[in-house]
Design a protein around this motif. Structure first.
Motif, PDB file in Angstrom:
ATOM      1  N   LYS A  70       0.840  -1.202   0.000  1.00 58.88           N
ATOM      2  CA  LYS A  70       0.000   0.000   0.000  1.00 58.88           C
ATOM      3  C   LYS A  70       0.871   1.247   0.000  1.00 58.88           C
ATOM      4  N   GLU A  71       0.232   2.391  -0.110  1.00 60.66           N
ATOM      5  CA  GLU A  71       0.930   3.664  -0.086  1.00 60.66           C
ATOM      6  C   GLU A  71       1.725   3.799   1.220  1.00 60.66           C
ATOM      7  N   GLY A  72       2.971   4.241   1.079  1.00 63.57           N
ATOM      8  CA  GLY A  72       3.848   4.375   2.236  1.00 63.57           C
ATOM      9  C   GLY A  72       4.814   3.217   2.385  1.00 63.57           C
ATOM     10  N   ASP A  73       4.498   2.074   1.761  1.00 69.90           N
ATOM     11  CA  ASP A  73       5.404   0.924   1.783  1.00 69.90           C
ATOM     12  C   ASP A  73       6.527   1.116   0.777  1.00 69.90           C
ATOM     13  N   PRO A  88       3.865  -3.638 -10.749  1.00 70.07           N
ATOM     14  CA  PRO A  88       2.912  -4.101  -9.729  1.00 70.07           C
ATOM     15  C   PRO A  88       3.085  -3.382  -8.388  1.00 70.07           C
ATOM     16  N   ILE A  89       4.312  -2.984  -8.084  1.00 67.06           N
ATOM     17  CA  ILE A  89       4.580  -2.259  -6.837  1.00 67.06           C
ATOM     18  C   ILE A  89       3.935  -0.878  -6.900  1.00 67.06           C
ATOM     19  N   LEU A  90       4.155  -0.185  -8.027  1.00 64.89           N
ATOM     20  CA  LEU A  90       3.598   1.156  -8.200  1.00 64.89           C
ATOM     21  C   LEU A  90       2.069   1.119  -8.261  1.00 64.89           C
ATOM     22  N   LEU A  91       1.519   0.087  -8.870  1.00 65.20           N
ATOM     23  CA  LEU A  91       0.063  -0.021  -8.965  1.00 65.20           C
ATOM     24  C   LEU A  91      -0.603  -0.141  -7.598  1.00 65.20           C
ATOM     25  N   ALA A  94       2.768   1.688  -3.624  1.00 66.57           N
ATOM     26  CA  ALA A  94       4.022   1.583  -2.870  1.00 66.57           C
ATOM     27  C   ALA A  94       5.163   2.233  -3.655  1.00 66.57           C
ATOM     28  N   LYS A  95       6.288   2.406  -3.003  1.00 66.14           N
ATOM     29  CA  LYS A  95       7.454   3.060  -3.601  1.00 66.14           C
ATOM     30  C   LYS A  95       8.490   2.020  -3.998  1.00 66.14           C
ATOM     31  N   ALA A 123       8.913  -5.533   1.254  1.00 63.91           N
ATOM     32  CA  ALA A 123       9.175  -6.699   0.400  1.00 63.91           C
ATOM     33  C   ALA A 123      10.421  -6.487  -0.447  1.00 63.91           C
ATOM     34  N   ILE A 124      10.957  -7.597  -0.921  1.00 64.21           N
ATOM     35  CA  ILE A 124      12.042  -7.607  -1.908  1.00 64.21           C
ATOM     36  C   ILE A 124      11.548  -8.426  -3.088  1.00 64.21           C
TER      37      ILE A 124
END
Length: 379
Positions: A70-73, A88-91, A94-95, A123-124
């Motif tokens: 989510k936003e902030g991650d 997928p991260i940006l969608l 998340a940063k 996550a990585i």
């Protein structure tokens, strides 16, 4: 002689299985062949649960939803990868935190990963480049120590191993590709491996994949009607694509052996140039068994790489560069990245050249590529 970069391999059973699929009267997702492919992959990868998807991109999107990003991650991944690792991260809002790569394997640099972990890191997303494994023990130790989830981008790495464990089955999630350029194909397609033994994790993945509904439980007779229970999307491929893929997987050993032969012939034929310090060949660590997805060479400079690529094209050989580092792309620049921040990634992006690599490549064609490269670089 013409040597294209890639020609999808066919086994002879693809059309037979597609016709059988049509005759079943169910050509949408989760039909006979989808179930056969899921089961085959689970059994041959020793995986907990595999779900076929419309692409590896969509498998990665599913993993990002499953992780609750989510936003902030913050999520760490290499900049030397395809956009599907980062999107997928940006969608999810998340940063993306781009990490450097290791100059030997071209996989994510774990020292840089550790430097970039913060209390926001959730996550990585490591990438197993060219079917060569990251150091998964060290990566999982880092993740466990920092309470971070891991999603393996194994798009290029189906049936590659790390210490005899199949890639994509070691992290929390693993994602595979069946795009026509991969080892085993169905035109477009992918799969997600849910590696947790928690039944709720599998159930959640099925819901995400079925547009946020519990339709999978309905089809198994576990509920008398299905309904919208969570967020999701349409990640199911047609059963006709699964039928094509099933023929490919049945021939996985034959395809593997053909690619291994091509890889070894390239390596032996070009080793002289490496010994003279003119180019560098791929490195496969002892802890890894490759699936021989790709054969690349690393040139001395971008100028040499472009000279080689242009002249091979004149000889009828399609050799191509690979990723333009994501941190230097327009989207990366909008995120605040700039050239010079990841020097190894940028060097590899400017000097790597991929050679034609597919199962039907003949010894004559491989030798033609080798002789042309030698003639151009030994002048």
């Amino acid at each position: 002689m013409q040597v294209p970069f890639n020609i999808p391999y066919t086994t002879g059973n693809e059309l037979k299985y597609i016709e059988d699929c049509i005759n079943t009267g169910k050509i949408c997702g989760d039909g006979k062949y989808t179930k056969l492919v899921n089961k085959y992959l689970e059994e041959t990868l020793f995986a907990n649960k595999i779900l076929l998807t419309t692409s590896c991109t969509h498998a990665l999107e599913m993993a990002a939803i499953q992780m609750g990003l989510k936003e902030g991650d913050e999520v760490i991944c290499p900049a030397y990868t395809f956009v599907s690792t980062a999107n997928p991260i940006l969608l999810r809002g998340a940063k993306v935190i781009f990490a450097e790569i290791d100059e030997k394997t071209l996989n994510i640099d774990l020292d840089d990963v550790e430097r970039k972990i913060t209390n926001k890191t959730k996550a990585i997303f490591p990438v197993h480049y060219a079917g060569v494994s990251c150091d998964m023990d060290s990566l999982m130790d880092i993740a466990k120590k920092n309470n971070i989830m891991v999603c393996e981008d194994a798009a290029q790495a189906l049936y590659s191993t790390y210490k005899n464990r199949y890639l994509g089955t070691i992290g929390d999630y693993g994602c595979f590709s069946f795009h026509e350029t991969k080892n085993y194909v169905c035109g477009e397609g992918g799969a997600i491996s849910i590696n947790s033994a928690d039944a709720l994790a599998v159930e959640k993945a099925e819901i995400i994949r079925e547009k946020g509904t519990d339709r999978s439980k309905f089809y198994r007779g576990q509920v008398d009607k299905y309904t919208w229970v969570d967020i999701g999307s349409s990640y199911l491929p047609s059963d006709m694509l699964a039928a094509f893929l099933y023929a490919q997987l049945e021939a996985k050993n034959e395809i593997f052996e053909r690619r291994e032969r091509v890889y070894n012939r390239y390596y032996e034929g070009l080793k002289e140039l490496q010994d003279k310090g003119i180019i560098r060949l791929p490195i496969i660590p002892d802890f890894c068994k490759s699936n021989y997805h790709m054969f690349y060479i690393l040139c001395e400079s971008e100028k040499q790489r472009d000279y080689l690529m242009a002249n091979l094209k004149q000889a009828g050989i399609t050799a191509v560069f690979h990723y333009l580092p994501l941190h230097t792309a327009p989207v990366g620049e909008k995120m605040g990245y700039k050239k010079g921040q990841l020097p190894i990634t940028e060097k590899i992006g400017a000097t790597l050249l991929r050679l034609p690599m597919y199962a039907d490549l003949t010894d004559e064609q491989v030798d033609y590529v080798i002789s042309n490269i030698k003639n151009l670089l030994l002048k």
